[in-house]
Scaffold this motif. Structure first.
Motif, PDB file in Angstrom:
ATOM      1  N   ALA A  94       2.183   1.873  -3.501  1.00 33.68           N
ATOM      2  CA  ALA A  94       1.220   2.185  -4.413  1.00 33.68           C
ATOM      3  C   ALA A  94       0.773   3.813  -4.193  1.00 33.68           C
ATOM      4  O   ALA A  94       0.582   4.631  -4.980  1.00 33.68           O
ATOM      5  N   ASN A  95       0.879   4.218  -2.761  1.00 21.36           N
ATOM      6  CA  ASN A  95       0.582   5.460  -2.480  1.00 21.36           C
ATOM      7  C   ASN A  95       1.632   6.388  -3.214  1.00 21.36           C
ATOM      8  O   ASN A  95       1.484   7.570  -3.660  1.00 21.36           O
ATOM      9  N   LEU A  96       3.124   5.809  -3.080  1.00 18.56           N
ATOM     10  CA  LEU A  96       4.167   6.787  -3.515  1.00 18.56           C
ATOM     11  C   LEU A  96       3.951   6.756  -5.251  1.00 18.56           C
ATOM     12  O   LEU A  96       4.174   7.859  -5.767  1.00 18.56           O
ATOM     13  N   VAL A  97       3.430   5.849  -5.762  1.00 20.19           N
ATOM     14  CA  VAL A  97       3.411   5.881  -7.366  1.00 20.19           C
ATOM     15  C   VAL A  97       2.452   6.960  -7.428  1.00 20.19           C
ATOM     16  O   VAL A  97       2.604   7.593  -8.486  1.00 20.19           O
ATOM     17  N   LEU A  98       1.327   6.655  -7.031  1.00 19.92           N
ATOM     18  CA  LEU A  98       0.123   7.748  -7.040  1.00 19.92           C
ATOM     19  C   LEU A  98       0.586   8.941  -6.961  1.00 19.92           C
ATOM     20  O   LEU A  98       0.148   9.981  -7.860  1.00 19.92           O
ATOM     21  N   ALA A  99       1.242   9.456  -5.902  1.00 12.36           N
ATOM     22  CA  ALA A  99       1.689  10.743  -5.488  1.00 12.36           C
ATOM     23  C   ALA A  99       2.663  11.292  -6.624  1.00 12.36           C
ATOM     24  O   ALA A  99       2.388  12.346  -7.049  1.00 12.36           O
TER      25      ALA A  99
ATOM     26  N   GLN B 249       0.843  -1.269   0.166  1.00 13.08           N
ATOM     27  CA  GLN B 249      -0.148  -0.052  -0.136  1.00 13.08           C
ATOM     28  C   GLN B 249       0.815   1.426   0.304  1.00 13.08           C
ATOM     29  O   GLN B 249       0.622   2.272  -0.685  1.00 13.08           O
ATOM     30  N   LYS B 250       2.033   1.139   0.609  1.00 10.17           N
ATOM     31  CA  LYS B 250       2.721   2.406   0.714  1.00 10.17           C
ATOM     32  C   LYS B 250       3.311   2.610  -0.765  1.00 10.17           C
ATOM     33  O   LYS B 250       3.687   3.744  -1.123  1.00 10.17           O
TER      34      LYS B 250
END
Length: 56
Positions: free
Chosen positions: A6-11, A3-4
């Motif tokens: 995925a959040n980094l890629v999204l940001a 999840q971490k």
């Protein structure tokens, strides 16, 4: 992918997308449109090779 991650890629994608508007505005004033399109395609090609080059 965690999840971490995925959040980094999204940001990262969101930041890059937002910055692209600024760079396009600056580029339109100083370059012809065909050169901008060629530059964007070249950058996309290099990034794609860097990401997926080892898998090929």
């Amino acid at each position: 992918m965690t999840q971490k991650q995925a959040n980094l890629v999204l940001a990262t994608v969101s930041i890059a997308w937002g910055l692209s508007y600024i760079f396009m505005k600056l580029g339109i004033d100083g370059m012809p449109p065909a050169s901008i399109v060629a530059l964007r395609c070249g950058i996309a090609f290099i990034v794609t090779v860097l990401i997926f080059g080892k898998k090929k």
